[in-house]
Design a protein around this motif. Structure first.
Motif, PDB file in Angstrom:
ATOM      1  N   UNK A  11      97.919  88.370 -26.453  1.00 17.53           N
ATOM      2  CA  UNK A  11      99.234  89.150 -26.059  1.00 17.53           C
ATOM      3  C   UNK A  11      99.697  88.864 -24.796  1.00 17.53           C
ATOM      4  N   UNK A  12      98.843  88.827 -23.934  1.00 20.73           N
ATOM      5  CA  UNK A  12      99.332  88.525 -22.498  1.00 20.73           C
ATOM      6  C   UNK A  12      99.587  86.926 -22.370  1.00 20.73           C
ATOM      7  N   UNK A  13      98.778  86.144 -23.355  1.00 16.39           N
ATOM      8  CA  UNK A  13      99.518  84.537 -22.950  1.00 16.39           C
ATOM      9  C   UNK A  13     100.658  84.411 -23.494  1.00 16.39           C
ATOM     10  N   UNK A  14     100.783  84.933 -24.813  1.00 15.93           N
ATOM     11  CA  UNK A  14     102.136  84.985 -25.478  1.00 15.93           C
ATOM     12  C   UNK A  14     103.434  85.542 -24.731  1.00 15.93           C
ATOM     13  N   UNK A  15     103.007  86.638 -23.904  1.00 18.57           N
ATOM     14  CA  UNK A  15     104.097  87.282 -23.057  1.00 18.57           C
ATOM     15  C   UNK A  15     104.146  86.463 -21.803  1.00 18.57           C
ATOM     16  N   UNK A  16     103.300  85.880 -21.362  1.00 21.69           N
ATOM     17  CA  UNK A  16     103.146  85.163 -19.989  1.00 21.69           C
ATOM     18  C   UNK A  16     104.104  83.895 -20.471  1.00 21.69           C
ATOM     19  N   UNK A  17     103.780  83.151 -21.593  1.00 19.93           N
ATOM     20  CA  UNK A  17     104.378  81.931 -21.927  1.00 19.93           C
ATOM     21  C   UNK A  17     105.865  82.293 -22.263  1.00 19.93           C
ATOM     22  N   UNK A  18     106.262  83.284 -22.824  1.00 21.92           N
ATOM     23  CA  UNK A  18     107.710  83.547 -23.023  1.00 21.92           C
ATOM     24  C   UNK A  18     108.431  83.896 -21.780  1.00 21.92           C
ATOM     25  N   UNK A  19     107.731  84.644 -20.897  1.00 19.24           N
ATOM     26  CA  UNK A  19     108.466  84.780 -19.708  1.00 19.24           C
ATOM     27  C   UNK A  19     108.648  83.475 -18.838  1.00 19.24           C
ATOM     28  N   UNK A  23     112.287  81.824 -17.772  1.00 19.71           N
ATOM     29  CA  UNK A  23     112.578  81.402 -16.246  1.00 19.71           C
ATOM     30  C   UNK A  23     112.766  80.085 -16.294  1.00 19.71           C
ATOM     31  N   UNK A  24     112.168  79.218 -17.000  1.00 23.80           N
ATOM     32  CA  UNK A  24     111.987  77.579 -16.564  1.00 23.80           C
ATOM     33  C   UNK A  24     113.670  77.240 -17.466  1.00 23.80           C
ATOM     34  N   UNK A  27     117.065  81.638 -18.202  1.00 23.23           N
ATOM     35  CA  UNK A  27     117.478  82.894 -18.952  1.00 23.23           C
ATOM     36  C   UNK A  27     116.770  84.186 -18.103  1.00 23.23           C
ATOM     37  N   UNK A  28     117.780  84.920 -17.659  1.00 21.23           N
ATOM     38  CA  UNK A  28     117.124  86.469 -17.294  1.00 21.23           C
ATOM     39  C   UNK A  28     116.652  87.277 -18.601  1.00 21.23           C
ATOM     40  N   UNK A  29     115.868  88.084 -18.390  1.00 24.30           N
ATOM     41  CA  UNK A  29     115.781  88.888 -19.586  1.00 24.30           C
ATOM     42  C   UNK A  29     116.848  89.678 -20.145  1.00 24.30           C
ATOM     43  N   UNK A  30     117.771  90.035 -19.264  1.00 20.57           N
ATOM     44  CA  UNK A  30     118.983  90.740 -19.593  1.00 20.57           C
ATOM     45  C   UNK A  30     120.038  89.737 -20.304  1.00 20.57           C
ATOM     46  N   UNK A  31     120.069  88.441 -19.714  1.00 29.25           N
ATOM     47  CA  UNK A  31     120.986  87.389 -20.483  1.00 29.25           C
ATOM     48  C   UNK A  31     120.368  87.025 -21.761  1.00 29.25           C
ATOM     49  N   UNK A  32     119.227  87.090 -21.962  1.00 30.19           N
ATOM     50  CA  UNK A  32     118.560  86.676 -23.201  1.00 30.19           C
ATOM     51  C   UNK A  32     118.748  87.707 -24.256  1.00 30.19           C
ATOM     52  N   UNK A  33     118.634  89.077 -23.809  1.00 30.05           N
ATOM     53  CA  UNK A  33     118.825  90.259 -24.662  1.00 30.05           C
ATOM     54  C   UNK A  33     120.240  90.149 -25.161  1.00 30.05           C
TER      55      UNK A  33
END
Length: 114
Positions: A11-19, A23-24, A27-33
């Motif tokens: 879970x941590x690996x997947x979330x960290x990679x998504x984050x 960022x790379x 995309x902000x989390x808000x703009x992606x949403x």
């Protein structure tokens, strides 16, 4: 390694990679949403690792980021090139403690507890 520890690690690996990928690609989390028609809270909880990503979530984010789904499962580098440093904790399964990661972004550093 017990099952809950392994599940936390994935879970941590997947979330960290998504984050990292968001960022790379700037995309902000808000703009992606907004782009995906989701709430900021929905994206934030998944990118922070507080909510598991479903198979549908993985496909949706992979399509947005134009990456293969398997990319979310890549090992998170912990060297200087990876920009992620784990600082203690043993996962949510160990007495409620969580790991703290530093995500280094050039001169800025963000703390993320997952």
């Amino acid at each position: 390694m017990e099952l809950s520890s392994r599940a936390d690690e994935v879970r941590i690996t997947v979330a960290t990679n998504l984050d990292h990928m968001l960022k790379a690609q700037r995309w902000t989390r808000r703009s992606a949403a907004a782009q995906l028609g989701l709430t900021h809270t929905y994206v934030n909880s998944r990118a922070a690792g507080t909510t598991d990503l479903s198979a549908s979530d993985l496909v949706m984010f992979a399509d947005l980021l134009e990456v293969p789904v398997a990319r979310f499962f890549d090992a998170v580098p912990d060297d200087d090139g990876g920009n992620v440093t784990r600082i203690g904790g043993a996962g949510a399964g160990a007495g409620g403690r969580r790991s703290l990661y530093l995500l280094e972004q050039g001169p800025e550093t963000s703390n993320v507890t997952v």
